[in-house]
Design a protein around this motif. Structure first.
Motif, PDB file in Angstrom:
ATOM      1  N   TYR B 137       0.799  -1.217   0.000  1.00 50.20           N
ATOM      2  CA  TYR B 137       0.000   0.000   0.000  1.00 50.20           C
ATOM      3  C   TYR B 137       0.837   1.274   0.000  1.00 50.20           C
ATOM      4  O   TYR B 137       0.446   2.296   0.547  1.00 50.20           O
ATOM      5  N   GLY B 219      -2.441   0.577  -2.965  1.00 49.45           N
ATOM      6  CA  GLY B 219      -3.108   1.462  -2.027  1.00 49.45           C
ATOM      7  C   GLY B 219      -3.994   2.471  -2.738  1.00 49.45           C
ATOM      8  O   GLY B 219      -4.953   2.959  -2.171  1.00 49.45           O
ATOM      9  N   ASN B 220      -3.649   2.800  -3.991  1.00 50.58           N
ATOM     10  CA  ASN B 220      -4.525   3.599  -4.861  1.00 50.58           C
ATOM     11  C   ASN B 220      -4.964   4.931  -4.280  1.00 50.58           C
ATOM     12  O   ASN B 220      -6.081   5.375  -4.504  1.00 50.58           O
ATOM     13  N   LEU B 221      -4.101   5.589  -3.473  1.00 49.92           N
ATOM     14  CA  LEU B 221      -4.480   6.897  -2.931  1.00 49.92           C
ATOM     15  C   LEU B 221      -4.201   7.981  -3.973  1.00 49.92           C
ATOM     16  O   LEU B 221      -3.115   8.015  -4.548  1.00 49.92           O
TER      17      LEU B 221
END
Lengths: 332, 291
Positions: B137, B219-221
């Motif tokens: 992440y 984590g794709n933030l």
């Protein structure tokens, strides 16, 4: 062929080939986690339809991310019916001229045969004392959700937090956006999808609270054991709908309008409703809701239509590029 | 009048025709469609989409992580290829077969496995997170996933080339007085460098487009760990096919320029190497003996 002969051949064929010989084949294109519901529902419908009309209907299922699924239908996948988890996916088919504009009125309950709600899953004993939305946004709490912009599950969480904040004293769109921003800061990651969020929370032990569908909570209990987590119902949550619709163009072309309509109508029958309840989805039938009350405690809910004026409106205000989600990250 | 060049094997015309049709159907047609679709947007609009804050951040993450992963594999993949070609050891065939596994494994499986391994309670994550190294992440997780996915490209490109270098060349260099380091730097490395660049370029290109494995560990933030393919999916989720195409075209263009640069570099080094210095000459030079 007389109906008797037809049936006799059907039996023979199914004996020899191990598959049912069908008069009519329906294709139900559906969202990803609906597999179990419709796997159980299809035989019920087949039995009912056969007794009623003497017709052997074979139902094929196609599952996948709901947006991908409707795009496949728009691109020519010959689905007789679509059973989805977001109204805006069906609206997309309306725009493409495949589904009637008044699809939501063609069946009872906004064409959604069952519902669910968004719940909190917390660690055993609820060590961070998470009771309501304000607790999720509190400092030091880690929140696990799928991507709020790209997944239906994540969008529901986002909109529910927004609606809760809006209904607080002095709540406004501005305060709601600030609140949701604070809440999202507590997310160390955005999972790829609903099941990925569940795995991250349950198996990898990350986070203090997972927000997901009530129906998913029962799946977690099956998979990881009931004693490993607790379900918390917040003071306000979304009633999530699972709309169904006839794909007009396809049923006209295939001549399956009668059977496809019957297939969707039967979802509201006692058997159809009970099947939903057994798959942890809240039935519309009040008697059955009472019968399964232990699985479905009463909870204060809102619908997207009530608070956001419809799924399409909610989507474009919050999740389109430049919408409220993007503003939270990019405006600063 | 120039005579028609004589070829031993017939069928040049047929084979060329086949090649052109095949490449057109397989590559030019879909890519052309993509470019054509994006032309529905103006150039300005494409730029607007590509230069948005989230897009820029995603480009940085995607190309940065891909470059790192390809570079890591260029180094360690070279060692793996060298060991697999040069040294006999028990279980060599098994190890050799392992190299191909990242090709065969569905990428989502790879991503989920890596995320489980590197998560705070995973077999590896348990030991490295207390040291302050977070992999799952974070952008570092993206590099790990891409390194895993692209390993075979470098190893498989290098193996045949290393096999072609006869040990006699090394022996010649040594017998002419070259040190081990000189032998490697002046004799071996120039011979494998073009192949190493090809492996690097293949690995890089594969990494840039990778989606399945990355989204499970990234984590794709927004602005931190979002890759460009995720933004493309995000646009498709909004039924914004044009926006998705715009991002894809910009990505394609960037990749093309980078790959072209690598190819030119490779062509240049290969030319310089082949024209000027056959291996034996290099072996002589390395040892300081004039030929």
């Amino acid at each position: 062929m007389t109906p008797f002969l037809k049936r006799a051949t059907a039996v023979c064929f199914s004996l020899f080939l191990g598959t049912a010989w069908a008069d009519v084949t329906l294709l139900n294109t559906s969202y990803d986690v609906a597999r179990d519901v419709y796997k159980d529902y299809n035989p019920l419908f087949q039995k009912y339809w056969f007794t009623k009309t003497g017709e052997q209907v074979d139902v094929k299922q196609s599952h996948g991310g709901s947006t991908k699924q409707v795009r496949a239908v728009a691109d020519g996948l010959e689905a007789d019916v679509v059973t989805m988890n977001q109204a805006n996916d069906i609206e997309f088919l309306v725009d493409k001229g495949l589904v009637a504009r008044d699809w939501a009125k063609k069946f009872p309950n906004n064409a959604s045969p069952y519902t669910s709600t968004m719940v909190f899953i917390v660690r055993k004993g609820n060590p961070k004392a998470i009771k309501d939305w304000s607790d999720v946004a509190a400092p030091g709490v880690q929140l696990i959700i799928p991507h709020p912009k790209n997944t239906g599950n994540g969008r529901n969480t986002y909109l529910t937090a927004w609606a809760w904040s809006l209904k607080q004293p002095g709540g406004s769109n501005k305060s709601a956006q600030d609140f949701v921003g604070k809440l999202l800061k507590n997310a160390p990651l955005f999972a790829a999808g609903g099941r990925d969020a569940t795995t991250t929370f349950m198996q990898r032990g990350l986070g203090d609270v997972l927000i997901t569908f009530e129906s998913e909570a029962e799946m977690i209990a099956k998979e990881f054991g009931k004693g490993n987590f607790e379900v918390v119902y917040p003071s306000l949550t979304m009633q999530t709908e699972f709309p169904v619709a006839l794909v007009e163009k396809v049923v006209d072309k295939k001549g399956t309008r009668k059977q496809a309509t019957g297939y969707l109508e039967y979802l509201w029958s006692k058997e159809g409703q009970e099947n939903a309840a057994q798959n942890y989805l809240r039935p519309r039938d009040p008697e059955l809701l009472k019968k399964y009350a232990s699985s479905f405690p009463p909870v204060k809910t809102f619908t997207v239509d009530e608070v956001f004026g419809g799924a399409t409106k909610a989507f474009s205000a919050h999740f389109k590029d430049g919408g409220s989600f993007d503003q939270i990250y990019v405006a600063k | 009048m120039a005579a028609k060049p004589h070829r031993l094997l017939p069928g040049f015309g047929l084979a060329l025709g086949y090649t052109l049709v095949y490449l057109s159907l397989l590559i030019l047609l879909p890519l052309g469609g993509l470019v054509l679709k994006s032309a529905e947007l103006g150039f300005g609009q494409i730029l607007d989409i590509a230069l948005g804050e989230r897009s820029l951040a995603a480009f940085r993450v995607t190309f940065g992580a891909s470059f790192l992963a390809a570079a890591i594999n260029a180094f360690f993949g070279l060692i793996v290829a060298w060991v697999l070609v040069r040294y006999p050891f028990p279980g060599k065939r098994f190890v050799d077969a392992l190299v191909d596994l990242p090709f065969a494994l569905p990428t989502a499986v790879a991503g989920i496995t890596l995320a489980t391994l590197y998560a705070g309670n995973g077999w590896l994550g348990r030991h490295i997170e207390p040291l302050g190294i977070k992999v799952a992440y974070t952008p570092l997780g993206i590099v790990v996933a891409l390194t895993f996915i692209t390993l075979p490209f470098v190893v498989r490109t290098l193996q045949p080339v290393i096999e072609d270098i006869e040990t006699e060349v090394e022996e010649a260099a040594a017998s002419l007085g070259a040190s081990r380091w000189q032998t490697f730097v002046k004799v071996i490395f120039p011979a494998i460098f073009p192949a190493l660049l090809t492996g690097f370029a293949l690995a890089f290109a594969r990494a840039v487009g990778e989606y399945g494995s990355v989204i499970f560990i990234a984590g794709n933030l927004p602005l931190i760990s979002e890759i460009t393919p995720l933004l493309i999916i995000s646009k498709l989720e909004q039924y914004d096919v044009l926006g998705a195409t715009a991002l894809a075209v910009v990505m394609l263009g960037l990749s093309f320029v980078l790959l072209l640069a690598v190819n030119l570099l490779q062509w240049w080094t290969a030319n310089r190497h082949n024209n000027a210095e056959p291996l034996e000459v290099a072996a002589g030079k390395a040892s300081g003996v004039s030929t």
